[in-house]
Motif scaffolding. Sequence first.
Motif, PDB file in Angstrom:
ATOM      1  N   ALA A 160       9.242 -14.834 -24.570  1.00 37.85           N
ATOM      2  CA  ALA A 160       9.436 -14.964 -26.017  1.00 37.85           C
ATOM      3  C   ALA A 160       8.247 -15.655 -26.658  1.00 37.85           C
ATOM      4  CB  ALA A 160      10.729 -15.730 -26.309  1.00 37.85           C
ATOM      5  N   ARG A 161       7.764 -16.712 -26.017  1.00 34.05           N
ATOM      6  CA  ARG A 161       6.581 -17.423 -26.551  1.00 34.05           C
ATOM      7  C   ARG A 161       5.342 -16.539 -26.476  1.00 34.05           C
ATOM      8  NH1 ARG A 161       7.029 -22.795 -28.691  1.00 34.05           N
ATOM      9  NH2 ARG A 161       8.900 -23.645 -27.781  1.00 34.05           N
ATOM     10  N   ALA A 162       5.202 -15.783 -25.404  1.00 33.61           N
ATOM     11  CA  ALA A 162       4.050 -14.885 -25.269  1.00 33.61           C
ATOM     12  C   ALA A 162       4.045 -13.868 -26.393  1.00 33.61           C
ATOM     13  CB  ALA A 162       4.068 -14.192 -23.910  1.00 33.61           C
ATOM     14  N   ALA A 163       5.208 -13.360 -26.757  1.00 31.81           N
ATOM     15  CA  ALA A 163       5.297 -12.392 -27.860  1.00 31.81           C
ATOM     16  C   ALA A 163       4.884 -13.053 -29.166  1.00 31.81           C
ATOM     17  CB  ALA A 163       6.714 -11.843 -27.976  1.00 31.81           C
ATOM     18  N   ASP A 164       5.243 -14.340 -29.338  1.00 31.96           N
ATOM     19  CA  ASP A 164       4.843 -15.066 -30.547  1.00 31.96           C
ATOM     20  C   ASP A 164       3.335 -15.266 -30.616  1.00 31.96           C
ATOM     21  OD1 ASP A 164       7.459 -15.261 -31.374  1.00 31.96           O
ATOM     22  OD2 ASP A 164       7.728 -17.325 -30.657  1.00 31.96           O
ATOM     23  N   LEU A 165       2.691 -15.330 -29.451  1.00 29.42           N
ATOM     24  CA  LEU A 165       1.246 -15.576 -29.412  1.00 29.42           C
ATOM     25  C   LEU A 165       0.426 -14.309 -29.643  1.00 29.42           C
ATOM     26  CD1 LEU A 165       1.025 -18.050 -26.409  1.00 29.42           C
ATOM     27  CD2 LEU A 165       0.845 -18.588 -28.848  1.00 29.42           C
ATOM     28  N   GLU A 166       1.033 -13.165 -29.464  1.00 29.18           N
ATOM     29  CA  GLU A 166       0.316 -11.920 -29.694  1.00 29.18           C
ATOM     30  C   GLU A 166      -0.018 -11.805 -31.171  1.00 29.18           C
ATOM     31  OE1 GLU A 166       1.878  -8.328 -28.044  1.00 29.18           O
ATOM     32  OE2 GLU A 166       2.655  -9.401 -26.299  1.00 29.18           O
ATOM     33  N   ALA A 167      -1.217 -11.405 -31.427  1.00 31.80           N
ATOM     34  CA  ALA A 167      -1.659 -11.272 -32.817  1.00 31.80           C
ATOM     35  C   ALA A 167      -1.868  -9.806 -33.143  1.00 31.80           C
ATOM     36  CB  ALA A 167      -2.942 -12.049 -33.033  1.00 31.80           C
ATOM     37  N   SER A 168      -1.228  -9.373 -34.181  1.00 34.05           N
ATOM     38  CA  SER A 168      -1.396  -7.986 -34.602  1.00 34.05           C
ATOM     39  C   SER A 168      -2.708  -7.853 -35.364  1.00 34.05           C
ATOM     40  CB  SER A 168      -0.230  -7.558 -35.488  1.00 34.05           C
ATOM     41  OG  SER A 168      -0.278  -8.250 -36.722  1.00 34.05           O
ATOM     42  N   GLY A 169      -3.163  -6.637 -35.495  1.00 34.22           N
ATOM     43  CA  GLY A 169      -4.380  -6.385 -36.264  1.00 34.22           C
ATOM     44  C   GLY A 169      -4.239  -6.853 -37.693  1.00 34.22           C
ATOM     45  N   GLU A 170      -3.045  -6.712 -38.248  1.00 32.75           N
ATOM     46  CA  GLU A 170      -2.807  -7.133 -39.632  1.00 32.75           C
ATOM     47  C   GLU A 170      -2.923  -8.650 -39.780  1.00 32.75           C
ATOM     48  OE1 GLU A 170       0.952  -7.182 -42.683  1.00 32.75           O
ATOM     49  OE2 GLU A 170       0.712  -5.418 -41.409  1.00 32.75           O
ATOM     50  N   VAL A 171      -2.360  -9.385 -38.823  1.00 36.72           N
ATOM     51  CA  VAL A 171      -2.433 -10.851 -38.865  1.00 36.72           C
ATOM     52  C   VAL A 171      -3.882 -11.303 -38.726  1.00 36.72           C
ATOM     53  CG1 VAL A 171      -1.780 -12.959 -37.630  1.00 36.72           C
ATOM     54  CG2 VAL A 171      -0.080 -11.186 -38.035  1.00 36.72           C
ATOM     55  N   LEU A 172      -4.614 -10.684 -37.791  1.00 34.31           N
ATOM     56  CA  LEU A 172      -6.014 -11.056 -37.601  1.00 34.31           C
ATOM     57  C   LEU A 172      -6.844 -10.701 -38.837  1.00 34.31           C
ATOM     58  CD1 LEU A 172      -6.575 -10.108 -33.869  1.00 34.31           C
ATOM     59  CD2 LEU A 172      -6.430 -12.395 -34.848  1.00 34.31           C
ATOM     60  N   SER A 173      -6.585  -9.556 -39.448  1.00 27.46           N
ATOM     61  CA  SER A 173      -7.316  -9.172 -40.665  1.00 27.46           C
ATOM     62  C   SER A 173      -7.051 -10.162 -41.789  1.00 27.46           C
ATOM     63  CB  SER A 173      -6.906  -7.771 -41.113  1.00 27.46           C
ATOM     64  OG  SER A 173      -7.332  -6.824 -40.181  1.00 27.46           O
ATOM     65  N   ASP A 174      -5.801 -10.591 -41.904  1.00 27.89           N
ATOM     66  CA  ASP A 174      -5.448 -11.584 -42.922  1.00 27.89           C
ATOM     67  C   ASP A 174      -6.184 -12.892 -42.656  1.00 27.89           C
ATOM     68  OD1 ASP A 174      -3.931 -12.646 -45.167  1.00 27.89           O
ATOM     69  OD2 ASP A 174      -2.778 -13.768 -43.651  1.00 27.89           O
ATOM     70  N   PHE A 175      -6.246 -13.291 -41.373  1.00 28.33           N
ATOM     71  CA  PHE A 175      -6.942 -14.526 -41.025  1.00 28.33           C
ATOM     72  C   PHE A 175      -8.433 -14.420 -41.333  1.00 28.33           C
ATOM     73  CE2 PHE A 175      -8.955 -17.447 -37.928  1.00 28.33           C
ATOM     74  CZ  PHE A 175      -8.410 -18.636 -38.396  1.00 28.33           C
ATOM     75  N   VAL A 176      -9.030 -13.274 -41.000  1.00 30.26           N
ATOM     76  CA  VAL A 176     -10.451 -13.057 -41.301  1.00 30.26           C
ATOM     77  C   VAL A 176     -10.686 -13.170 -42.808  1.00 30.26           C
ATOM     78  CG1 VAL A 176     -12.302 -11.324 -41.358  1.00 30.26           C
ATOM     79  CG2 VAL A 176     -11.003 -11.685 -39.270  1.00 30.26           C
ATOM     80  N   SER A 177      -9.805 -12.597 -43.594  1.00 29.05           N
ATOM     81  CA  SER A 177      -9.945 -12.674 -45.049  1.00 29.05           C
ATOM     82  C   SER A 177      -9.896 -14.123 -45.518  1.00 29.05           C
ATOM     83  CB  SER A 177      -8.834 -11.877 -45.741  1.00 29.05           C
ATOM     84  OG  SER A 177      -8.951 -10.520 -45.437  1.00 29.05           O
ATOM     85  N   ARG A 178      -8.997 -14.906 -44.934  1.00 28.91           N
ATOM     86  CA  ARG A 178      -8.901 -16.324 -45.318  1.00 28.91           C
ATOM     87  C   ARG A 178     -10.139 -17.094 -44.886  1.00 28.91           C
ATOM     88  NH1 ARG A 178      -3.162 -16.993 -43.022  1.00 28.91           N
ATOM     89  NH2 ARG A 178      -4.138 -18.793 -42.053  1.00 28.91           N
ATOM     90  N   VAL A 179     -10.653 -16.821 -43.683  1.00 23.49           N
ATOM     91  CA  VAL A 179     -11.879 -17.487 -43.219  1.00 23.49           C
ATOM     92  C   VAL A 179     -13.044 -17.114 -44.132  1.00 23.49           C
ATOM     93  CG1 VAL A 179     -13.581 -17.575 -41.345  1.00 23.49           C
ATOM     94  CG2 VAL A 179     -11.140 -17.741 -40.817  1.00 23.49           C
ATOM     95  N   ASP A 180     -13.149 -15.834 -44.481  1.00 23.21           N
ATOM     96  CA  ASP A 180     -14.219 -15.393 -45.386  1.00 23.21           C
ATOM     97  C   ASP A 180     -14.112 -16.090 -46.741  1.00 23.21           C
ATOM     98  OD1 ASP A 180     -15.266 -13.744 -43.431  1.00 23.21           O
ATOM     99  OD2 ASP A 180     -14.388 -11.905 -44.254  1.00 23.21           O
ATOM    100  N   ALA A 181     -12.883 -16.278 -47.234  1.00 24.60           N
ATOM    101  CA  ALA A 181     -12.680 -16.958 -48.519  1.00 24.60           C
ATOM    102  C   ALA A 181     -13.111 -18.417 -48.422  1.00 24.60           C
ATOM    103  CB  ALA A 181     -11.217 -16.861 -48.947  1.00 24.60           C
TER     104      ALA A 181
END
Length: 148
Positions: free
Chosen positions: A13-34
């Motif tokens: 269950a924790r491993a599934a929580d740690l998986e990052a989808s492409g959408e989550v990573l894209s959102d994070f990249v957008s926040r880092v860029d901002a």
Amino acid sequence: MLPADMVGGVSAARAADLEASGEVLSDFVSRVDAVLRDLEGSAGDPTKVGAQTIKASSLSNGRSDVFPEAHTLYTQYHSVHDQLTTLSKTLHLQIEAIGIAVRGASIGFDNLEEEQRQRFWAIQWEIDKIQSKTGGHSSGDGKSGMGA
């Protein structure tokens, strides 16, 4: 031996929580860029911090024997200014590297454009160079290595 429901030391269950989808990573990249854009537009931009200097003659006639306290103040100001400039530049580089690393985590580092891979390694080299010059490598003891 790990229990059957453990994956890499964490439960499934924790491993599934740690998986990052492409959408989550894209959102994070957008926040880092901002954050990077905000830093570049602020007084914390390395170029702007570096430009905020004073001359020794601003506090006295530049002679340390006439007004030694003013010379000491200038020396301390100059030291702190150098440290802040270095910190600002390092922060800027690390934020940029995080953005590239997250993109690489999303699509695979080998799938990044060659220019981005080269920029990532150039940033790592530049940070290493700054840290070796200032003794700023992290020792894990909570000290920055940027002087006392």
